[in-house]
Design a protein around this motif. Structure first.
Motif, PDB file in Angstrom:
ATOM      1  N   LEU A  77       0.720  -1.336   0.473  1.00 16.73           N
ATOM      2  CA  LEU A  77       0.138   0.238   0.123  1.00 16.73           C
ATOM      3  C   LEU A  77       0.988   1.414   0.102  1.00 16.73           C
ATOM      4  O   LEU A  77       2.094   1.454   1.152  1.00 16.73           O
ATOM      5  CB  LEU A  77      -0.493   0.077   1.332  1.00 16.73           C
ATOM      6  N   LYS A  78       0.942   2.414  -1.541  1.00 14.75           N
ATOM      7  CA  LYS A  78       1.499   3.635  -1.369  1.00 14.75           C
ATOM      8  C   LYS A  78       0.112   4.881  -0.728  1.00 14.75           C
ATOM      9  O   LYS A  78       0.081   5.432  -1.680  1.00 14.75           O
ATOM     10  CB  LYS A  78       2.558   3.638  -2.358  1.00 14.75           C
ATOM     11  N   PRO A  79       0.852   5.399   0.140  1.00  9.49           N
ATOM     12  CA  PRO A  79       0.002   6.520   0.204  1.00  9.49           C
ATOM     13  C   PRO A  79       0.501   7.814   0.675  1.00  9.49           C
ATOM     14  O   PRO A  79       2.188   6.949   0.042  1.00  9.49           O
ATOM     15  CB  PRO A  79      -0.839   7.039   2.116  1.00  9.49           C
ATOM     16  N   ASP A  91       5.948   3.645   2.227  1.00  7.48           N
ATOM     17  CA  ASP A  91       6.345   5.311   0.732  1.00  7.48           C
ATOM     18  C   ASP A  91       8.013   5.676   1.019  1.00  7.48           C
ATOM     19  O   ASP A  91       8.653   5.804   2.467  1.00  7.48           O
ATOM     20  CB  ASP A  91       5.634   6.715   1.384  1.00  7.48           C
ATOM     21  N   LEU A 121       2.908  -1.500   4.526  1.00  5.02           N
ATOM     22  CA  LEU A 121       2.740  -0.223   4.282  1.00  5.02           C
ATOM     23  C   LEU A 121       4.218   0.421   3.728  1.00  5.02           C
ATOM     24  O   LEU A 121       4.543   0.202   4.849  1.00  5.02           O
ATOM     25  CB  LEU A 121       1.885   0.300   4.878  1.00  5.02           C
ATOM     26  N   ALA A 130       3.677  -1.483   8.787  1.00 11.38           N
ATOM     27  CA  ALA A 130       5.007   0.008   8.036  1.00 11.38           C
ATOM     28  C   ALA A 130       6.003  -0.039   8.012  1.00 11.38           C
ATOM     29  O   ALA A 130       6.477  -0.565   9.225  1.00 11.38           O
ATOM     30  CB  ALA A 130       4.254   1.503   8.690  1.00 11.38           C
ATOM     31  N   ALA A 154      -7.768  -0.805   3.844  1.00 13.63           N
ATOM     32  CA  ALA A 154      -6.536  -1.925   4.799  1.00 13.63           C
ATOM     33  C   ALA A 154      -7.833  -3.094   5.205  1.00 13.63           C
ATOM     34  O   ALA A 154      -8.237  -4.420   5.332  1.00 13.63           O
ATOM     35  CB  ALA A 154      -6.052  -1.557   5.716  1.00 13.63           C
ATOM     36  N   LEU A 199      -3.130   0.478  11.596  1.00 14.67           N
ATOM     37  CA  LEU A 199      -2.036  -0.390  10.747  1.00 14.67           C
ATOM     38  C   LEU A 199      -1.965  -1.881  11.982  1.00 14.67           C
ATOM     39  O   LEU A 199      -2.020  -2.536  11.170  1.00 14.67           O
ATOM     40  CB  LEU A 199      -0.914   0.034   9.788  1.00 14.67           C
ATOM     41  N   VAL A 247      -6.868   5.423   3.916  1.00 13.37           N
ATOM     42  CA  VAL A 247      -6.147   4.169   4.382  1.00 13.37           C
ATOM     43  C   VAL A 247      -6.813   3.101   5.045  1.00 13.37           C
ATOM     44  O   VAL A 247      -7.046   1.853   4.920  1.00 13.37           O
ATOM     45  CB  VAL A 247      -4.414   4.151   5.368  1.00 13.37           C
ATOM     46  N   THR A 292       8.905   6.320   6.564  1.00 13.96           N
ATOM     47  CA  THR A 292       7.523   6.254   6.549  1.00 13.96           C
ATOM     48  C   THR A 292       6.939   5.813   7.916  1.00 13.96           C
ATOM     49  O   THR A 292       6.064   6.237   8.624  1.00 13.96           O
ATOM     50  CB  THR A 292       7.108   4.628   6.301  1.00 13.96           C
TER      51      THR A 292
END
Length: 400
Positions: A62-64, A102, A100, A129, A87, A122, A83, A109
């Motif tokens: 998952l890439k926010p 980024d 997750l 993460a 999820a 999460l 998000v 992250t």
């Protein structure tokens, strides 16, 4: 280190440019978890369901949008409820291998999400993460602008990427949405280096298109319930747009965003080049719009009707027409009459983040008058990437 990737995520999923791209519009006026969860489920069903998008056995990332540490209310990052709702859907549908991550503009992250509520979601859904640890060189001979990338090892180990982007303005590209969110796939300091390799809005956009075509995110979901207008992507103002957008075509999604804010989509370089390079559609005739509400009904609508319902004509975004003639070319050659970042001294706290963010060798912005004074620009060095403006924590840097 060089590696060739042949996994599922990077298999050829070329878009048929002869068919329309579907964009799902999910009306939502608040970050209400249950409503967003229901809307997302309905939107996914309009795209054929998760089973047709992702295999249960695939490893998912998952890439926010996690540009930098900021209060959620400032609309800098993808909202944690968006998000969290996605999820939850993944877990309820039986997907097990999910992380997750980024490549953030400032911080990691884990640092950026801490205390935002995203970390709580999460933990609730047992999705770790992760911080990227290693950059891997990958070749992309099919690229038009970029023939190679430095991507995180952890990304390359995944089969499927889901892009959870944020609806925001951008000093270089006018807007940042689905296509631009993928720049968070570039590893670490190579993000800053990329601005020196691709300094113009057009070259940077073409690189982003190549990057999306290489990584091939499986689905793009845009949080526009509260967007950012003005001095985006990090120092703008929250602006309620009351919609989420969902599509497999990032260009079509961004183009719908543009129409909603009364900006010609073809004025956005990522849209213009995205269509030319075959990433997706930016013209209205090639986009199918479906409004899906929480009652599981769907309403195909025209772009005109959509804009009438949900558009915001006074959205603060750069709509300046770019002219191409001998005088503008001369002005560019002489480095005059161009967009430039500048610092408002009364807001500057002299933290040095802008200096550290500058990717130019020798620094285009530096403490040239000592650290007791705000940094000073050398516009002969400045490449107008606006990394300094993106990262400023006090909204002290504007573009004029």
């Amino acid at each position: 280190m060089q590696i060739q990737i042949t996994g599922c995520m990077f298999e050829n999923m070329g878009r048929n440019m002869n068919t329309k791209s579907k964009v799902i519009v999910l009306p939502c006026e608040a970050y209400d978890e249950e409503r967003i969860y229901t809307l997302m489920k309905n939107g996914l069903s309009q795209l054929g369901g998760l089973d047709n998008l992702i295999n249960k056995e695939e490893k998912i990332l998952l890439k926010p949008n996690l540009l930098k540490k900021a209060e959620v209310e400032k609309a800098v990052i993808t909202h944690p409820v968006v998000v969290g709702a996605f999820a939850r859907i993944l877990r309820e549908e039986g997907y097990k291998n999910i992380v997750l991550a980024d490549s953030c503009g400032h911080g990691t992250t884990k640092q950026v999400i801490q205390g935002t509520g995203m970390d709580t979601y999460l933990e609730k859904y047992q999705i770790p993460a992760i911080d990227y640890t290693t950059g891997i060189h990958v070749d992309y001979p099919k690229g038009i602008q970029a023939k190679e990338f430095i991507l995180p090892k952890e990304l390359l180990e995944k089969d499927c990427v889901i892009s959870l982007c944020k609806m925001k303005t951008h000093a270089l590209e006018r807007i940042t949405g689905a296509v631009k969110n993928s720049y968070g796939f570039i590893y670490g300091f190579h993000k800053a280096k990329g601005h020196t390799l691709y300094p113009s809005a057009d070259s940077f956009a073409r690189m982003l298109v190549d990057l999306n075509q290489y990584v091939k995110p499986r689905l793009y979901i845009m949080d526009g319930i509260v967007a950012m207008e003005g001095n985006g992507p990090g120092s703008g103002d929250p602006a309620p747009m009351n919609v989420m957008l969902m599509s497999r075509d990032p260009v079509a999604l961004d183009s719908v965003f543009c129409n909603l804010i009364h900006l010609n989509p073809e004025m956005v370089p990522t849209n213009y080049h995205g269509e030319k390079m075959g990433l997706g559609h930016c013209r209205e005739k090639n986009i199918e719009i479906v409004v899906a509400d929480a009652m599981h009904s769907k309403q195909p609508v025209s772009m005109e009707e959509l804009v009438c319902r949900y558009g915001k004509p006074d959205f603060n975004v750069d709509r300046t027409q770019i002219r191409s003639n001998v005088w503008t070319k001369l002005a560019k050659a002489l480095n005059i009459f161009q967009k430039k970042p500048y610092i408002e001294p009364d807001k500057c706290i002299r933290c040095g983040i802008c200096v550290n963010s500058c990717p130019v060798p020798g620094k285009a912005v530096a403490f040239r008058k000592g650290k007791e004074n705000p940094p000073v620009y050398d516009y002969k060095k400045c490449i107008r990437c606006f990394c300094c403006q993106e990262m400023c924590p006090k909204k002290a840097i504007k573009v004029k």
